[in-house]
Design a protein around this motif. Structure first.
Motif, PDB file in Angstrom:
ATOM      1  N   PHE A   1      -0.213   0.989  -5.602  1.00 21.90           N
ATOM      2  CA  PHE A   1      -0.975  -0.237  -5.396  1.00 21.90           C
ATOM      3  C   PHE A   1      -1.860  -0.542  -6.605  1.00 21.90           C
TER       4      PHE A   1
ATOM      5  N   ASP B   1      -2.604  -8.501  -0.985  1.00 22.36           N
ATOM      6  CA  ASP B   1      -2.420  -7.188  -0.360  1.00 22.36           C
ATOM      7  C   ASP B   1      -1.571  -7.367   0.893  1.00 22.36           C
TER       8      ASP B   1
ATOM      9  N   ARG C   1       0.813  -1.216   0.000  1.00 23.73           N
ATOM     10  CA  ARG C   1       0.000   0.000   0.000  1.00 23.73           C
ATOM     11  C   ARG C   1       0.847   1.266   0.000  1.00 23.73           C
TER      12      ARG C   1
END
Length: 204
Positions: free
Chosen positions: A142, A158, A135
């Motif tokens: 991202f 993620d 992130r």
């Protein structure tokens, strides 16, 4: 041999050997793993890097799972355009977005363009893959990494606010690597996951 009998082949980016990098720690903990050594000449040549990766992969007799980082992910994507052997899967961690200028201290856009790194391949990979996105990666947004994962037909993982997942970002050992590599070493489990999005990624 762990990981279902597959050999793990680590593919660093454009850096020299870094003792405290997660790939270095992981390679030490995986018996029989191989690391593609940094080049001493033609260091910014994409063709030379891909040739070194090809040689390392073809030196392995059995199944292979790739574990690449940063520009190493791009080496894998370029290699996969004309693969010379089958790969069980690839873990592609924080790919660098070389289509945009990188921060100071990294190779310049013009140097990378001259070295053959542009454009970034977008063809679907011929093997299962997991793309790890940060992130807060100074080398790639991202959303851009999510685009790479979609175009490569890969599962997007993620990783949260982990920077570029390198010593400058506080890594060091990266505990998630082992579990992700084990996922890739189980082809039956990856078959349904290829091309899907990690269940934690709800805001793409």
């Amino acid at each position: 041999m762990p990981f279902g009998g597959a050999t793990i082949v680590f593919v660093p980016g454009l850096r020299d050997h870094v003792e405290d990098h997660w790939q270095t720690h992981a390679a030490r903990g995986i018996p029989g793993s191989i690391t593609v050594e940094p080049l001493r000449a033609d260091r910014l040549s994409r063709a030379a890097r891909v040739a070194a990766l090809d040689a390392a992969l073809n030196a392995v007799a059995g199944d292979v799972v790739i574990a690449a980082h940063s520009a190493g992910c791009l080496m894998v994507a370029h290699w996969a355009a004309t693969p010379t052997r089958k790969i069980r899967g690839a873990l592609l961690v924080t790919p660098a977005d070389v289509e945009h200028p990188l921060p100071a201290g990294y190779p310049a856009y013009d140097e990378l363009n001259a070295g053959g790194w542009l454009p970034i391949p977008r063809r679907r990979l011929p093997f299962p893959a997991i793309v790890v996105a940060s992130r807060k990666d100074p080398l790639a947004g991202f959303d851009r990494v999510a685009e790479f994962a979609r175009d490569w037909g890969a599962r997007l993982h993620d990783a949260g606010d982990v920077g570029h997942l390198n010593p400058a970002a506080g890594f060091g050992p990266w505990r998630e690597a082992d579990a992700l590599l084990r996922d890739l070493a189980s082809p039956a489990d990856m078959a349904s996951a290829q091309g899907s999005i990690d269940e934690r990624d709800t805001d793409l």
